[in-house]
Design a protein around this motif. Structure first.
Motif, PDB file in Angstrom:
ATOM      1  N   UNK A  59       0.864  -1.176   0.000  1.00  0.00           N
ATOM      2  CA  UNK A  59       0.000   0.000   0.000  1.00  0.00           C
ATOM      3  C   UNK A  59       0.902   1.227   0.000  1.00  0.00           C
ATOM      4  N   UNK A  60       1.148   1.777  -1.187  1.00  0.00           N
ATOM      5  CA  UNK A  60       2.014   2.946  -1.341  1.00  0.00           C
ATOM      6  C   UNK A  60       1.483   3.770  -2.495  1.00  0.00           C
ATOM      7  N   UNK A  61       1.668   5.081  -2.415  1.00  0.00           N
ATOM      8  CA  UNK A  61       1.039   5.959  -3.387  1.00  0.00           C
ATOM      9  C   UNK A  61       1.882   6.360  -4.563  1.00  0.00           C
ATOM     10  N   UNK A  83      -2.633  -3.297  -3.033  1.00  0.00           N
ATOM     11  CA  UNK A  83      -3.917  -3.020  -2.394  1.00  0.00           C
ATOM     12  C   UNK A  83      -4.561  -1.787  -3.015  1.00  0.00           C
ATOM     13  N   UNK A  84      -5.895  -1.797  -3.083  1.00  0.00           N
ATOM     14  CA  UNK A  84      -6.619  -0.605  -3.500  1.00  0.00           C
ATOM     15  C   UNK A  84      -6.384   0.503  -2.485  1.00  0.00           C
ATOM     16  N   UNK A  85      -6.286   1.716  -2.967  1.00  0.00           N
ATOM     17  CA  UNK A  85      -5.942   2.840  -2.093  1.00  0.00           C
ATOM     18  C   UNK A  85      -7.185   3.591  -1.630  1.00  0.00           C
ATOM     19  N   UNK A 113       3.914  -0.677   3.714  1.00  0.00           N
ATOM     20  CA  UNK A 113       3.202   0.594   3.612  1.00  0.00           C
ATOM     21  C   UNK A 113       4.188   1.717   3.314  1.00  0.00           C
ATOM     22  N   UNK A 114       3.762   2.618   2.446  1.00  0.00           N
ATOM     23  CA  UNK A 114       4.560   3.789   2.105  1.00  0.00           C
ATOM     24  C   UNK A 114       3.706   5.032   2.148  1.00  0.00           C
ATOM     25  N   UNK A 132       5.644  -3.585   7.438  1.00  0.00           N
ATOM     26  CA  UNK A 132       6.980  -3.068   7.156  1.00  0.00           C
ATOM     27  C   UNK A 132       6.815  -1.776   6.372  1.00  0.00           C
ATOM     28  N   UNK A 133       7.530  -0.737   6.749  1.00  0.00           N
ATOM     29  CA  UNK A 133       7.462   0.508   5.989  1.00  0.00           C
ATOM     30  C   UNK A 133       8.485   0.498   4.859  1.00  0.00           C
TER      31      UNK A 133
END
Length: 571
Positions: A59-61, A83-85, A113-114, A132-133
């Motif tokens: 999950x990152x943009x 993943x869908x945002x 995640x970001x 985990x980032x």
């Protein structure tokens, strides 16, 4: 070993890379640097217990974070799920519940995640799924990267399909599927690392963005310029501007983006003061932020040779409009490539041969709707339907239309399209457990009605969406395109659905969005216009026309209109 992973390593040795950060601050990062970051990230994932074959969700943009994170997972032997945002309108409690359903379906071991979603990692506390980032991955030591013997049979992507997030479904794409489709697409599009520059704004949780415009250039060493969907939607001119600035040769988008960009390019060129002179055609036509802006002087689209149009029904009028609007900026008349694809085929199924003019098949409407036969007809005649021809299947893919009894159909006979080949996947992951994607003979039922004409694919519509009236098979896309042409209807925001008139006789209803939905007089005018236009063009009268406010029609996370969900709004 996986040929795909080998290709990632080989691409890291070249000079190509990706440019991100436009339009604010452009940053170019070589694929070699991304690979080094990925090696460090793989070491972190291995230390967190990731083992071969396990699933990792991301999950990152921004593409700058997704690229090394995804490659870290592959180098550590895991599979990637984008993943869908959430959006500004998303209720976090609903998003958390939907995300947990998705993570359960794919049996996720970790979530990466970001920005701007790092705080959402806290939603997973106590679930047993590790977080985990991207920053933690970046801090990993490349020298500590694990050596994992990944094979072509191992999962590479668990691609979420469009549909209800309450009942998530993922397609299990193996390393072998992925590499076969990438090889086939590169061969058909004649992609060359030394010549091509790919430009994209596509979402990376969609297969066209993730596979076609991140994974493919990253493993083939092709130069990439990539921004986010929000960047494009906030200012549609950014897309052609990036193609012009970076001499982009390859791009892709769904049909609505070509229609939108055509309107932008058709506006008067921006003058020295930065504001175009308004034309009569432009007044009242701004549907999205930034759309009223005219193209800048010097915009040059002559480098663009391959602009793939796919992911949603293709409107021939939109394609022609884009080509016409781009012509004054040097756009080639053969640049648009109409295509067919789906996640179950990894991505691409068929491409119209690039470098050749748009090919349209005009057929007799009566023969199509009543006899399921695509009989050629005069394009200027009445009672016809026109479809873009989507080219022959990619190398390694077979396509056949079957009738209701499973009998293969011949040339121009309309049935349900089926596929098989190396890039066709074998498994869905669902809330009820794994289930096969393929049926007897190894054929995948696409759920699309269509036909083959001299070996080339034509898609008419989804089987489940076809409206049956008096024995006629009416395709909702035909109705929707007519409705979108009525003054006051937002482009790309019309839906036609099955409807039981008086609870008995099957008919259809049309729902459209309009910025004038709060004005009763305008609503009456738009309703009458849609009813009249559809009746004249289709030969059938809608039982109901609803004019709804902007943002009402339900869409999938990837932006496709949901006809089944839309019908619930009309009850």
């Amino acid at each position: 070993m996986s040929a795909f992973v080998d290709a990632l390593r080989s691409a890291a040795l070249g000079d190509a890379g990706m440019t991100t950060g436009e339009p604010r601050q452009a940053v170019r990062t070589g694929w070699g640097e991304i690979h080094q970051r990925a090696l460090g990230g793989a070491a972190v994932l291995a230390a967190r217990g990731l083992r071969k074959g396990q699933a990792v969700a991301i999950l990152a943009g921004t593409p700058a974070e997704v690229a090394p994170a995804a490659q870290s997972v592959w180098l550590a032997g895991g599979s990637v799920t984008m993943l869908h945002q959430p959006t500004a309108r998303t209720k976090l409690e609903h998003y958390a519940a939907e995300t947990m359903r998705t993570l359960t379906v794919i049996d996720a071991h970790l979530v990466i995640v970001g920005e701007p979603f790092t705080e959402l990692g806290g939603l997973l506390a106590g679930t047993g799924i590790g977080v985990v980032t991207v920053a933690e991955l970046t801090a990993g030591d490349p020298a500590a990267a694990p050596t994992v013997d990944v094979t072509n049979a191992d999962p590479a992507l668990l691609q979420l399909t469009s549909g209800s997030t309450a009942s998530p479904k993922a397609v299990r794409i193996t390393h072998g599927n992925l590499w076969a489709n990438i090889e086939a697409m590169c061969a058909t599009a004649r992609l060359r690392a030394e010549d091509d520059v790919m430009v994209s704004w596509l979402p990376l949780f969609h297969d066209m963005g993730m596979v076609g415009f991140l994974t493919l250039p990253m493993c083939r060493g092709i130069e990439l310029v990539t921004v986010t969907p929000q960047d494009f939607l906030g200012r549609p001119l950014l897309w052609p501007e990036l193609i012009s600035k970076y001499r982009g040769t390859v791009t892709a988008a769904p049909n609505f983006a070509y229609a939108l960009t055509a309107r932008v390019l058709a506006r008067p060129t921006t003058g020295a003061q930065g504001s175009p002179e308004p034309s009569a055609a432009s007044v009242g036509r701004q549907d999205r932020p930034g759309e009223a802006e005219g193209a800048p002087p010097g915009l040059d689209l002559s480098s663009l040779r391959f602009a793939l149009n796919g992911a949603e029904p293709i409107d021939v009028g939109a394609v022609r409009g884009f080509l016409a609007a781009g012509a004054r900026f040097g756009l080639s008349s053969t640049a648009v490539v109409c295509a067919y694809g789906m996640a179950e085929a990894t991505l691409g199924v068929s491409f119209h041969p690039w470098g050749t003019p748009l090919k349209v098949d005009t057929v007799d409407a009566d023969a199509l709707e009543n006899h399921r036969r695509a009989t050629p007809a005069d394009p200027e005649g009445a009672g016809t339907r026109s479809f873009p021809v989507l080219g022959p299947p990619l190398p390694g893919i077979e396509a056949v239309a079957f009738d209701e009894d499973g009998v293969p159909l011949g040339n121009r006979e309309v049935g349900v399209l089926h596929l098989r080949g190396e890039s066709i996947t074998e498994l869905y992951l669902t809330v009820d457990g794994p289930r096969p994607t393929r049926g007897p003979g190894g054929w995948l039922d696409t759920g699309d009605l269509g036909y083959l004409v001299d070996g080339e694919v034509v898609v008419c519509g989804r089987v489940k969406d076809v409206i049956i009236m008096g024995g006629r098979n009416i395709y909702p896309t035909d109705i929707e395109r007519v409705a979108e042409g009525v003054d006051g209807v937002r482009a790309g925001n019309a839906v036609a659905v099955r409807w039981l008139e008086n609870g008995r006789r099957e008919s259809f209803a049309v729902a459209v969005e309009s910025r004038e939905a709060a004005d009763p007089v305008a609503v009456e005018r738009i309703s009458a216009g849609v009813r009249s236009a559809v009746t004249a063009a289709i030969g059938a009268r809608p039982a109901l026309v609803a004019v709804l406010p902007v943002g009402t029609l339900p869409k999938t996370p990837s932006g496709k209109l949901q006809r089944s969900a839309a019908s619930a709004l009309l009850v």
